[in-house]
Write a protein that holds these residues in place. Structure first.
Motif, PDB file in Angstrom:
ATOM      1  N   ALA B 355      45.354  40.249  40.652  1.00 44.02           N
ATOM      2  CA  ALA B 355      44.428  41.255  41.157  1.00 44.02           C
ATOM      3  C   ALA B 355      43.465  40.661  42.154  1.00 44.02           C
ATOM      4  O   ALA B 355      43.096  41.300  43.132  1.00 44.02           O
ATOM      5  CB  ALA B 355      43.665  41.867  39.988  1.00 44.02           C
ATOM      6  N   LEU B 356      43.052  39.398  41.923  1.00 41.86           N
ATOM      7  CA  LEU B 356      42.081  38.791  42.806  1.00 41.86           C
ATOM      8  C   LEU B 356      42.726  38.163  44.013  1.00 41.86           C
ATOM      9  O   LEU B 356      42.052  37.612  44.860  1.00 41.86           O
ATOM     10  CB  LEU B 356      41.304  37.711  42.048  1.00 41.86           C
ATOM     11  N   ARG B 357      44.038  38.213  44.095  1.00 49.78           N
ATOM     12  CA  ARG B 357      44.738  37.445  45.089  1.00 49.78           C
ATOM     13  C   ARG B 357      44.544  37.991  46.488  1.00 49.78           C
ATOM     14  O   ARG B 357      44.770  37.298  47.462  1.00 49.78           O
ATOM     15  CB  ARG B 357      46.222  37.471  44.756  1.00 49.78           C
ATOM     16  N   GLN B 358      44.102  39.249  46.562  1.00 46.77           N
ATOM     17  CA  GLN B 358      44.029  39.878  47.870  1.00 46.77           C
ATOM     18  C   GLN B 358      43.091  39.168  48.795  1.00 46.77           C
ATOM     19  O   GLN B 358      43.140  39.350  49.993  1.00 46.77           O
ATOM     20  CB  GLN B 358      43.552  41.317  47.710  1.00 46.77           C
ATOM     21  N   ASN B 359      42.212  38.356  48.240  1.00 47.93           N
ATOM     22  CA  ASN B 359      41.320  37.651  49.136  1.00 47.93           C
ATOM     23  C   ASN B 359      41.376  36.161  48.903  1.00 47.93           C
ATOM     24  O   ASN B 359      40.346  35.506  48.866  1.00 47.93           O
ATOM     25  CB  ASN B 359      39.896  38.167  48.923  1.00 47.93           C
ATOM     26  N   ARG B 360      42.571  35.617  48.733  1.00 49.93           N
ATOM     27  CA  ARG B 360      42.785  34.183  48.625  1.00 49.93           C
ATOM     28  C   ARG B 360      42.125  33.596  47.377  1.00 49.93           C
ATOM     29  O   ARG B 360      41.046  33.034  47.433  1.00 49.93           O
ATOM     30  CB  ARG B 360      42.310  33.484  49.891  1.00 49.93           C
ATOM     31  N   PHE B 361      42.784  33.755  46.238  1.00 43.99           N
ATOM     32  CA  PHE B 361      42.294  33.159  45.007  1.00 43.99           C
ATOM     33  C   PHE B 361      43.157  31.955  44.726  1.00 43.99           C
ATOM     34  O   PHE B 361      44.110  32.012  43.971  1.00 43.99           O
ATOM     35  CB  PHE B 361      42.404  34.200  43.886  1.00 43.99           C
ATOM     36  N   LYS B 362      42.839  30.815  45.380  1.00 38.83           N
ATOM     37  CA  LYS B 362      43.658  29.641  45.141  1.00 38.83           C
ATOM     38  C   LYS B 362      42.882  28.616  44.327  1.00 38.83           C
ATOM     39  O   LYS B 362      43.422  27.994  43.430  1.00 38.83           O
ATOM     40  CB  LYS B 362      44.080  29.032  46.486  1.00 38.83           C
ATOM     41  N   TYR B 363      41.617  28.441  44.660  1.00 39.05           N
ATOM     42  CA  TYR B 363      40.824  27.451  43.967  1.00 39.05           C
ATOM     43  C   TYR B 363      39.981  28.136  42.913  1.00 39.05           C
ATOM     44  O   TYR B 363      39.670  29.307  42.999  1.00 39.05           O
ATOM     45  CB  TYR B 363      39.901  26.716  44.957  1.00 39.05           C
ATOM     46  N   LYS B 443      28.714  29.463  48.518  1.00 45.62           N
ATOM     47  CA  LYS B 443      28.015  29.434  49.812  1.00 45.62           C
ATOM     48  C   LYS B 443      28.274  30.716  50.575  1.00 45.62           C
ATOM     49  O   LYS B 443      27.433  31.218  51.289  1.00 45.62           O
ATOM     50  CB  LYS B 443      28.519  28.247  50.631  1.00 45.62           C
ATOM     51  N   LYS B 444      29.511  31.231  50.417  1.00 40.62           N
ATOM     52  CA  LYS B 444      29.857  32.446  51.155  1.00 40.62           C
ATOM     53  C   LYS B 444      30.255  33.475  50.129  1.00 40.62           C
ATOM     54  O   LYS B 444      31.094  33.222  49.294  1.00 40.62           O
ATOM     55  CB  LYS B 444      31.037  32.133  52.088  1.00 40.62           C
ATOM     56  N   TRP B 445      29.690  34.656  50.153  1.00 37.95           N
ATOM     57  CA  TRP B 445      30.024  35.668  49.155  1.00 37.95           C
ATOM     58  C   TRP B 445      31.478  36.083  49.316  1.00 37.95           C
ATOM     59  O   TRP B 445      31.946  36.372  50.391  1.00 37.95           O
ATOM     60  CB  TRP B 445      29.134  36.902  49.321  1.00 37.95           C
ATOM     61  N   ILE B 446      32.172  36.149  48.201  1.00 35.16           N
ATOM     62  CA  ILE B 446      33.591  36.481  48.230  1.00 35.16           C
ATOM     63  C   ILE B 446      33.745  37.852  47.612  1.00 35.16           C
ATOM     64  O   ILE B 446      33.492  38.036  46.425  1.00 35.16           O
ATOM     65  CB  ILE B 446      34.395  35.465  47.417  1.00 35.16           C
ATOM     66  N   LEU B 447      34.141  38.820  48.421  1.00 31.45           N
ATOM     67  CA  LEU B 447      34.299  40.170  47.891  1.00 31.45           C
ATOM     68  C   LEU B 447      35.769  40.482  47.764  1.00 31.45           C
ATOM     69  O   LEU B 447      36.549  40.193  48.653  1.00 31.45           O
ATOM     70  CB  LEU B 447      33.639  41.178  48.836  1.00 31.45           C
ATOM     71  N   TYR B 448      36.143  41.058  46.651  1.00 29.74           N
ATOM     72  CA  TYR B 448      37.548  41.358  46.408  1.00 29.74           C
ATOM     73  C   TYR B 448      37.800  42.841  46.532  1.00 29.74           C
ATOM     74  O   TYR B 448      36.980  43.657  46.164  1.00 29.74           O
ATOM     75  CB  TYR B 448      37.954  40.894  45.013  1.00 29.74           C
ATOM     76  N   LYS B 449      39.006  43.155  47.003  1.00 26.71           N
ATOM     77  CA  LYS B 449      39.369  44.567  47.059  1.00 26.71           C
ATOM     78  C   LYS B 449      39.656  45.043  45.653  1.00 26.71           C
ATOM     79  O   LYS B 449      40.115  44.274  44.805  1.00 26.71           O
ATOM     80  CB  LYS B 449      40.646  44.752  47.900  1.00 26.71           C
TER      81      LYS B 449
END
Lengths: 118, 489
Positions: B355-363, B443-449
């Motif tokens: 589900a979180l993968r849409q915005n690059r969930f690798k680390y 450092k950078k807000w990560i927003l997920y779809k």
């Protein structure tokens, strides 16, 4: 002791391979006589135009794989054809099911274009 | 001649037919110029899900045939296989549900992935009900071949190709070792059927230095090593982190869930029914201890999510092996309960990763401040991580408790002790997830779809089962007890 012929066969069949490789090593130019000019490729006296290696075309590999699959199918067909009188109607329909599954695989590769460019 | 046998195999036959029809449908229409080459992957995956659900229905309602020996004792159907097969099909259905949104995002237009998943599911159904070394090997090979292909299915990423190649080489090697063991067993006993082997080995002392039994010892050792390769137990686990990380995430999810069920079911049948001997206990003790220790320690140094999940599944296999190596009925029962709860937790975790993968969930650090951006997802992930760590009263604690209880009950005190210690050590990296979600500011807000509806349903169901398992665990306990009894008697 029944496998002694196999050991003899192994030793004898190892000999030509070793001879071929060994003689190649003996007859190669020794390091005194070899210099870069002598070892470079020969293209009628010109400098080499291009690398002699080609990119490997995947169609050759695909042809080999398809051959393996249908060759094994034919192998089973041979065994089935020879013994068809003993296995009767049940054996006949079992082989038809096997052929059907392989035909579906054939249809898949036909539609995908694996048979096209060769 | 075989009418009753084909009737008993009706669910598998249906699944194979559905797979073939879907294959023909997919290939004929997706390469036809008239319909403008449609990518059929969504259609095929919904239809594949439907066929898996119908197979569950067929399997669950096959009441006239509950116990049967089929095809000259090659396959068996009893209560053990019944529940294992239903469980396997349910977990496959959940995996396909997870991947419906995945295909759209990644634009992986190869419908063949679903076909291969369905084929490998069918072969795993055969593997669970295999009653002969040859049938078992054929099913393992079919499953492994399908897996090699889908591990390498992302064609533009050499990561995926590397994973497929590594998996293929190691899988072929381990199948070779397995087959070598089977052939040695056949050579020294003359039978390949599990029941005949069980009759031969009752009360027969298998040692390395006996005159006839040293060959049998080597054969069983090779079979054990082959199986341990496939279940990623230590010291044969080396391929697992690389393959799990390189494959597409959907395929990693399928790898973590489905083969574990079927290969563990097969191992239980082979080693507890056929080759029951205290000699193997030592081997599985060692593998269990090593897996638990490695799973706990190696996962601490990981920064990437999929590698960490791979190591955590290696650790979990170590815990499951505690129950397996006891050899008692409580041991098998705790193994089955542990597998069920492990699969629930894994489905949950992979649904979140997808589900979180849409915005690059690798680390792992990509999860930062999830508590503020998506609080419900953060709660879900924290509860699942607590369950993995074994914190009461969640389901993970119940399964670990029962496993250690079974180990203590048969006198394997060292196993239980190391299990508890590694459980505590592994708490560290599970709770680190929770800490990153709740207390880290990236450092950078990560927003997920937002995720799609199917995954949210799956997450809700598994979360509900994990959190409220302790209130009503008796159905699972009764079912696993019946499975263990029908295996041992």
């Amino acid at each position: 002791m029944e496998s002694a012929p196999i050991c003899v066969y192994l030793v004898i069949s190892l000999q030509p391979s070793l001879i071929l490789i060994g003689v190649a090593f003996l007859l190669v130019s020794s390091s005194n006589l070899a210099y870069p000019e002598k070892l470079s490729t020969y293209e009628c006296g010109f400098d080499p135009f291009d690398d002699a290696r080609n990119r490997f075309d995947i169609r050759f590999y695909l042809a080999a794989i398809l051959f393996i699959i249908f060759d094994l199918e034919v192998t089973f067909l041979f065994a089935w054809a020879v013994s068809l009188d003993k296995i009767g109607l049940f054996g006949f329909w079992s082989m038809i099911v096997f052929l059907l599954i392989l035909t579906i695989g054939f249809l898949f590769e036909w539609k995908k274009g694996a048979l096209d460019w060769e | 001649m075989f009418e009753h046998d084909f009737l008993a195999l009706f669910p598998e036959i249906f699944l194979i037919n559905a797979t073939i029809i879907l294959l023909i449908y997919g290939v004929v229409f997706s390469t036809s110029k008239k319909y403008d080459y449609p990518p059929l992957v969504c259609n095929v995956s919904w239809l594949g899900l439907l066929s898996v659900l119908i197979t569950i229905l067929l399997l669950a309602s096959s009441t006239p045939l509950t116990v049967a020996n089929l095809f000259y004792n090659n396959l068996i159907i009893d209560h053990f296989t019944y529940f294992c097969q239903i469980f396997l099909l349910v977990s496959t259905a959940s995996t396909i549900v997870m991947c419906l949104g995945y295909f759209k995002e990644e634009s992986l237009n190869a419908f063949e992935s679903i076909i291969l998943i369905l084929l490998s599911t069918c072969s795993m159904l055969f593997m669970i009900s295999a009653y002969d070394l040859i049938a078992m090997y054929l099913a393992i090979e079919l499953q492994s071949l399908c897996f090699y292909v889908i591990a390498a299915s992302k064609r533009d990423s050499e990561f995926s190709t590397e994973a497929g190649l590594k998996y293929f080489i190691l899988g072929a090697f381990s199948s070779g070792i397995l087959l070598f063991g089977c052939s040695m067993i056949y050579g020294f006993t003359g039978v390949t059927n599990f029941e005949e082997l069980a009759k031969i080995f009752t009360g027969y002392e298998i040692t390395l230095f006996g005159a006839q039994s040293s060959g049998i010892f080597m054969g069983i050792l090779f079979i054990a090593v082959g199986f341990l390769f496939k279940i990623t137990a230590v010291p044969f686990h080396m391929w697992a982190p690389d393959v799990y990380e390189g494959s597409p995430t959907l395929v990693t999810a399928f790898f973590s869930i489905a083969p574990k069920i079927s290969i563990l079911a097969n191992m239980v049948r082979v080693f507890i029914y056929s080759f029951y001997d205290p000699t193997w206990q030592q081997l599985f003790f060692f593998c269990s201890i090593a897996s638990m220790i490695l799973g706990a320690l190696a996962a601490m140094a990981q920064n990437k999510v999929k590698r960490l999940l791979a190591y955590s599944s290696i650790g979990h296999v170590g815990y499951l092996f505690i129950g397996f190596s006891c050899g008692t009925i409580e041991g098998i029962q705790s193994l089955l309960i542990g597998v069920f709860i492990y699969v629930l937790m894994t489905i949950n975790v992979f649904a979140i990763v997808l589900a979180l993968r849409q915005n690059r969930f690798k680390y792992i650090a990509d999860l930062g401040a999830l508590a503020k951006t998506n609080p419900i997802l953060a709660i879900t992930l924290s509860i699942t991580m607590f369950s993995y760590a074994g914190i009461p009263p969640l389901a993970g604690f119940c399964s670990k408790f029962y496993l250690f209880f079974a180990a203590l009950g048969c006198g394997a005190y060292l196993l239980a002790l190391i299990g508890v210690v590694t459980s505590v050590i592994s708490c560290f990296y599970y709770i680190r997830f929770v800490k990153i979600m709740y207390f880290d500011t990236p450092k950078k807000w990560i927003l997920y779809k937002p995720m799609d509806r199917e995954k949210s349903l799956l997450l809700a169901i598994t979360l509900f089962l994990i959190s409220f398992f302790f209130l009503y665990p008796s159905p699972l306990f009764l079912v696993s007890h019946q499975m263990a009894l029908s295996l041992c008697l």
